[in-house]
Design an enzyme around this catalytic site. Structure first.
Site, PDB file in Angstrom:
ATOM      1  N   GLU A  15       0.836  -1.204   0.000  1.00  0.00           N
ATOM      2  CA  GLU A  15       0.000   0.000   0.000  1.00  0.00           C
ATOM      3  C   GLU A  15       0.872   1.255   0.000  1.00  0.00           C
ATOM      4  O   GLU A  15       2.073   1.195   0.223  1.00  0.00           O
ATOM      5  CB  GLU A  15      -0.898   0.044   1.248  1.00  0.00           C
ATOM      6  CG  GLU A  15      -2.138  -0.842   1.177  1.00  0.00           C
ATOM      7  CD  GLU A  15      -3.280  -0.192   0.420  1.00  0.00           C
ATOM      8  OE1 GLU A  15      -3.074   0.865  -0.215  1.00  0.00           O
ATOM      9  OE2 GLU A  15      -4.387  -0.738   0.451  1.00  0.00           O
ATOM     10  N   ASN A  99      -6.445   4.930   8.129  1.00  0.00           N
ATOM     11  CA  ASN A  99      -6.123   4.245   6.880  1.00  0.00           C
ATOM     12  C   ASN A  99      -6.063   5.238   5.729  1.00  0.00           C
ATOM     13  O   ASN A  99      -7.084   5.833   5.385  1.00  0.00           O
ATOM     14  CB  ASN A  99      -7.165   3.173   6.558  1.00  0.00           C
ATOM     15  CG  ASN A  99      -6.737   2.322   5.377  1.00  0.00           C
ATOM     16  OD1 ASN A  99      -5.725   1.640   5.443  1.00  0.00           O
ATOM     17  ND2 ASN A  99      -7.503   2.352   4.303  1.00  0.00           N
ATOM     18  N   ASN A 147     -10.212   5.624   2.001  1.00  0.00           N
ATOM     19  CA  ASN A 147      -9.176   5.440   0.994  1.00  0.00           C
ATOM     20  C   ASN A 147      -9.134   6.648   0.062  1.00  0.00           C
ATOM     21  O   ASN A 147      -9.984   7.539   0.137  1.00  0.00           O
ATOM     22  CB  ASN A 147      -9.435   4.176   0.162  1.00  0.00           C
ATOM     23  CG  ASN A 147      -8.718   2.955   0.730  1.00  0.00           C
ATOM     24  OD1 ASN A 147      -7.524   2.998   1.005  1.00  0.00           O
ATOM     25  ND2 ASN A 147      -9.458   1.873   0.916  1.00  0.00           N
ATOM     26  N   ASP A 197      -9.457   2.236  -4.223  1.00  0.00           N
ATOM     27  CA  ASP A 197      -8.443   2.140  -3.171  1.00  0.00           C
ATOM     28  C   ASP A 197      -7.542   3.367  -3.279  1.00  0.00           C
ATOM     29  O   ASP A 197      -8.030   4.480  -3.349  1.00  0.00           O
ATOM     30  CB  ASP A 197      -7.685   0.818  -3.308  1.00  0.00           C
ATOM     31  CG  ASP A 197      -7.088   0.333  -1.999  1.00  0.00           C
ATOM     32  OD1 ASP A 197      -6.746   1.172  -1.141  1.00  0.00           O
ATOM     33  OD2 ASP A 197      -6.928  -0.892  -1.825  1.00  0.00           O
TER      34      ASP A 197
END
Length: 296
Positions: A15, A99, A147, A197
């Site tokens: 990521e 996140n 995201n 994402d």
């Protein structure tokens, strides 16, 4: 256009690619594997740091090093030694987990928060802003899986996704104050077969997003019209970032197995042979912009 799998460390949960224009290296994280990788494309080498917990976000810091989010909260990270300095803790058990985040043009760190319950997601997350004075402000609520944070080239539009709803939102962003308003649906990626994402924008204002579970990179115009779709050799593409000396290479991280889906099914699966690899896409005919660093 060329897609190349790089000889770089593979990840359980690749990521957050972040190009370091000063060092000319790509930093990216392995969230499930609890690692930070710094990959030098010119030399083909990588420096890896082990993290004590799951890591979900990394941005660079003007004073050197990085700011990262772990399950325990927001930390400063020394990218040479791996030393961590806790800035804002989360309680245990946490009400949400951080996140994906990016830094705005004024050096503020805008961070998404996701549900802490992957097996039964709830809209417990939202959007936060860490200012250079280290004060933390909540900007928005009611997000399942955060995201895709990034800005239009002029900084006046902020993009942010709730991946659980396959939806990317656009906000009006006040560059002077760091506040958001006017949340509206920008795109929904369900028709492409996956969820939004990690994302970035290019110099022309196109919004580039990894479509997780679909094995695609999609580029959208500022009006939300789909401009381009690139098919990747891995289904679980997770994030994108422009890099290279001219910022004309698109780096793509991927994930080895679908942790959220497996949590819901109560089982663990294995990825394909390329899953978890780092890729680069060249000759796209566009380029990105340098990512700002946190000013605190």
């Amino acid at each position: 256009m060329r897609i190349t799998k790089l000889d770089a460390p593979r990840c359980d949960g690749g990521e957050n690619p972040m190009w370091d224009t000063e060092k000319q290296v790509l930093h990216y994280i392995d969230n499930a594997g609890r690692k930070v990788h710094s990959y030098d494309p010119a030399r083909g080498t990588a420096h890896t740091l082990a993290m004590p917990e799951v890591i979900t976000t990394l941005v660079l810091r003007k004073r050197g090093g990085a700011v990262v989010t772990l399950r325990s909260g927001i930390h400063f990270l020394d990218l040479e030694t791996g030393a961590l300095d806790l800035v804002h803790p989360l309680p245990n058990p946490p009400p949400h987990v951080y996140n994906d985040g990016k830094v705005d043009a004024r050096g503020r760190f805008v961070i998404g928060a996701s549900t802490a319950n992957f097996a039964a997601p709830q809209p417990d997350g939202g959007l936060f802003r860490l200012d250079p004075d280290l004060s933390l402000t909540r900007l928005d609520t009611d997000i399942h899986f955060s995201n895709s944070p990034c800005w239009s080239p002029d900084g006046k539009t902020f993009y942010f996704s709730d991946s659980w709803l396959n939806t990317t939102y656009a906000y009006d962003y006040d560059v002077e104050t760091g506040s958001v308003s006017g949340r509206r649906v920008f795109v929904n990626t369900a028709a492409l077969g996956g969820l939004p994402d990690g994302a970035t924008t290019d110099v022309d204002g196109l919004y580039w997003v990894a479509v997780f579970r679909a094995g695609k990179i999609a580029a959208y115009r500022p009006d939300g019209k789909l401009e381009r779709v690139i098919d990747m050799p891995v289904k679980l593409v997770s994030s994108v970032a422009f890099g290279g000396p001219k910022l004309d290479r698109l780096y793509v991280t991927t994930i080895a197995h679908d942790v959220v889906s497996e949590a819901q099914r109560g089982q663990t699966g294995a990825g394909d042979d390329l899953a978890g690899s780092l890729f680069v896409i060249e000759d796209l005919g566009t380029r990105g912009r340098p990512e700002p660093a946190f000013a605190g």
